[in-house]
Design a protein around this motif. Structure first.
Motif, short mmCIF file in Angstrom:
data_model
loop_
_atom_site.label_atom_id
_atom_site.label_comp_id
_atom_site.label_asym_id
_atom_site.label_seq_id
_atom_site.Cartn_x
_atom_site.Cartn_y
_atom_site.Cartn_z
N MET A 1 0.86 -1.18 0.00
CA MET A 1 0.00 0.00 0.00
C MET A 1 0.90 1.23 0.00
SD MET A 1 -2.99 -1.08 2.71
CE MET A 1 -3.83 0.50 2.57
N ARG A 2 1.03 1.87 -1.15
CA ARG A 2 1.93 3.01 -1.27
C ARG A 2 1.39 4.22 -0.50
NH1 ARG A 2 4.23 3.29 -7.49
NH2 ARG A 2 5.84 1.72 -7.21
N ASN A 3 2.32 4.95 0.11
CA ASN A 3 1.99 6.18 0.85
C ASN A 3 0.89 5.94 1.89
OD1 ASN A 3 3.77 7.48 -0.93
ND2 ASN A 3 2.12 7.96 -2.36
N ALA A 4 0.92 4.79 2.54
CA ALA A 4 -0.16 4.42 3.44
C ALA A 4 0.32 4.02 4.82
CB ALA A 4 -0.97 3.28 2.83
N ALA A 5 1.58 4.29 5.14
CA ALA A 5 2.09 3.86 6.44
C ALA A 5 1.46 4.63 7.60
CB ALA A 5 3.61 4.02 6.48
N ALA A 6 1.03 5.87 7.35
CA ALA A 6 0.54 6.70 8.45
C ALA A 6 -0.95 7.00 8.38
CB ALA A 6 1.32 8.02 8.49
N CYS A 7 -1.63 6.63 7.29
CA CYS A 7 -3.05 6.97 7.17
C CYS A 7 -3.91 5.79 7.66
CB CYS A 7 -3.40 7.32 5.72
SG CYS A 7 -2.94 6.05 4.52
N PRO A 8 -5.11 6.10 8.17
CA PRO A 8 -5.97 5.02 8.67
C PRO A 8 -6.71 4.29 7.55
CG PRO A 8 -7.04 7.14 8.97
CD PRO A 8 -5.67 7.43 8.41
N CYS A 9 -7.02 3.04 7.80
CA CYS A 9 -7.82 2.23 6.88
C CYS A 9 -8.84 1.47 7.71
CB CYS A 9 -6.94 1.26 6.09
SG CYS A 9 -7.88 0.25 4.90
N PRO A 10 -10.07 1.97 7.80
CA PRO A 10 -11.07 1.33 8.67
C PRO A 10 -11.30 -0.14 8.37
CG PRO A 10 -11.84 3.47 7.90
CD PRO A 10 -10.58 3.18 7.13
N GLN A 11 -11.25 -0.52 7.08
CA GLN A 11 -11.50 -1.92 6.75
C GLN A 11 -10.50 -2.85 7.39
OE1 GLN A 11 -11.64 0.74 4.74
NE2 GLN A 11 -12.33 0.20 2.68
N LEU A 12 -9.26 -2.38 7.58
CA LEU A 12 -8.20 -3.25 8.08
C LEU A 12 -8.05 -3.19 9.60
CD1 LEU A 12 -5.51 -2.55 5.33
CD2 LEU A 12 -7.11 -4.47 5.47
N ALA A 13 -9.01 -2.56 10.26
CA ALA A 13 -8.92 -2.48 11.72
C ALA A 13 -9.08 -3.85 12.37
CB ALA A 13 -9.99 -1.52 12.26
N ASP A 14 -9.80 -4.74 11.72
CA ASP A 14 -10.02 -6.10 12.24
C ASP A 14 -9.58 -7.08 11.17
OD1 ASP A 14 -10.82 -8.46 13.35
OD2 ASP A 14 -12.96 -7.96 13.46
N LEU A 15 -8.42 -7.71 11.36
CA LEU A 15 -7.86 -8.63 10.37
C LEU A 15 -8.34 -10.07 10.56
CD1 LEU A 15 -4.18 -7.33 10.09
CD2 LEU A 15 -6.13 -6.84 8.59
N ARG A 16 -9.29 -10.27 11.44
CA ARG A 16 -9.78 -11.64 11.66
C ARG A 16 -10.77 -12.05 10.58
NH1 ARG A 16 -11.98 -10.87 17.64
NH2 ARG A 16 -12.73 -8.99 16.55
N ARG A 17 -11.25 -11.09 9.81
CA ARG A 17 -12.26 -11.37 8.80
C ARG A 17 -11.61 -11.45 7.42
NH1 ARG A 17 -16.88 -6.94 9.68
NH2 ARG A 17 -17.86 -8.23 8.09
N PRO A 18 -12.23 -12.14 6.48
CA PRO A 18 -11.69 -12.16 5.10
C PRO A 18 -12.02 -10.86 4.38
CG PRO A 18 -13.67 -13.50 5.23
CD PRO A 18 -13.37 -13.07 6.64
N PHE A 19 -11.27 -10.63 3.29
CA PHE A 19 -11.43 -9.40 2.53
C PHE A 19 -11.53 -9.72 1.04
CE2 PHE A 19 -9.08 -8.34 6.35
CZ PHE A 19 -9.72 -7.20 6.81
N LEU A 20 -12.16 -8.80 0.33
CA LEU A 20 -12.11 -8.79 -1.12
C LEU A 20 -11.02 -7.79 -1.48
CD1 LEU A 20 -13.39 -9.75 -3.83
CD2 LEU A 20 -14.82 -7.68 -3.72
N VAL A 21 -9.97 -8.27 -2.15
CA VAL A 21 -8.79 -7.45 -2.43
C VAL A 21 -8.65 -7.29 -3.93
CG1 VAL A 21 -6.28 -7.34 -2.26
CG2 VAL A 21 -7.62 -8.15 -0.31
N LEU A 22 -8.42 -6.06 -4.37
CA LEU A 22 -8.21 -5.74 -5.78
C LEU A 22 -6.86 -5.05 -5.91
CD1 LEU A 22 -11.40 -5.46 -5.05
CD2 LEU A 22 -11.57 -4.44 -7.30
#
Length: 312
Positions: free
Chosen positions: A243-264
């Motif tokens: 995830m480019r330029n994303a080390a410091a910004c929030p991502c609500p979807q990734l707050a809980d990694l116990r669930r599966p994701f649809l990734v593009l």
């Protein structure tokens, strides 16, 4: 203003290993144009004409004037070509990276009908680039050569100037959501994202240590490839998403990694770039619809993802 359902992952954007366009347009040169003459010269294979901006030219339909020169300043000589190529830039407007993005782009795609061509000022190009190029970089695309700011006239010449109040880029707030996570659970937006992506998969994710301002995520060994694209077997064995330029910004979807994701995402420069991420929701009708019609959705031509932009 254009609709805001799409995102740059098309940027994307549409806005997207895509076919790069050849260089189009030329450095500004209006010195040979005489008052009262419509645009003519290099790149103009047809007699210039002033035409109505069509309602389905989404990028520029509400730009503030109703008539445009054809061919335009990017050497597009038909409305079909203008609409086709301008469509890839609509997602960038939805990101609101700069208040004059539409003004800048439409001065080239749909130049106002005047006695001589009016190019955007170099400072307008530089202001939009300063604000929008980092967003494009997050998806693996540099600022395209067709929009190289040195091509445009300095401010003391007749040109279209910055209008949004300042020629300086406005820094985004520190809490702004990562661009890869600015997604809506709407079928049309998801299918547009799928058009823009090289691969689509369902997987669980594991956080890895960030590197060089990039957030990194590892896909679980057990994953379901819904769209393989250019992925080879070695890519899928240990699939790491950047995830480019994303080390410091929030991502609500990734707050809980116990669930599966649809990734593009996209494959660029030997790496896999995450373009959009959605929480996997089995009962979500919008997601089910998007997945069912992913391969039959009428995707716009894929340019890279923006006309003239080489992928990295």
């Amino acid at each position: 203003m254009p609709c805001q359902g799409g995102t740059l992952g098309l940027l994307g954007t549409v806005l997207l290993a895509l076919a790069a366009l050849p260089a189009v347009g030329q450095d500004y040169d209006s010195s040979s144009w005489q008052p009262g003459q419509p645009p003519s010269g290099r790149g103009y294979g047809k007699a210039p004409q002033c035409v109505d901006i069509p309602a389905d030219l989404q990028l520029c339909h509400e730009v503030g004037y109703g008539r445009m020169w054809l061919p335009n300043l990017l050497d597009h000589d038909s409305l079909a070509e203008v609409k086709q190529q301008a469509g890839a830039w609509v997602p960038l407007l939805a990101k609101r990276c700069h208040g004059d993005t539409q003004r800048f782009l439409c001065s080239l795609f749909a130049p106002v009908c005047l006695a001589r061509p009016i190019y955007p000022c170099r400072s307008l190009c530089q202001a939009v680039q300063a604000s929008c190029a980092p967003l494009m970089e997050a998806f693996g695309f540099p600022w395209p050569d067709m929009l190289r700011c040195a091509r445009f006239p300095p401010d003391h010449r007749l040109c279209i100037a910055v209008q949004s109040g300042s020629s300086q880029a406005t820094p985004p707030p520190a809490s702004r959501i990562c661009p890869q996570c600015e997604t809506e659970q709407k079928a049309e937006g998801m299918m547009e994202q799928m058009c823009a992506s090289d691969f689509v998969l369902k997987t669980r994710l594991r956080e890895l240590q960030a590197e060089g301002g990039e957030r990194r995520l590892a896909a679980a060994p057990k994953k379901k490839l819904l769209k393989r694209g250019p992925l080879q077997r070695p890519d899928t064995r240990r699939l790491v998403l950047h995830m480019r330029n994303a080390a410091a910004c929030p991502c609500p979807q990734l707050a809980d990694l116990r669930r599966p994701f649809l990734v593009l995402g996209r494959k660029a420069g030997g790496r896999l770039l995450l373009g959009a991420v959605y929480r996997w929701e089995r009962g979500n009708r919008e997601m089910r619809f998007a997945l069912k019609f992913m391969f039959s959705y009428p995707c716009p031509p894929r340019y890279a993802p923006l006309p003239g932009a080489e992928q990295r």
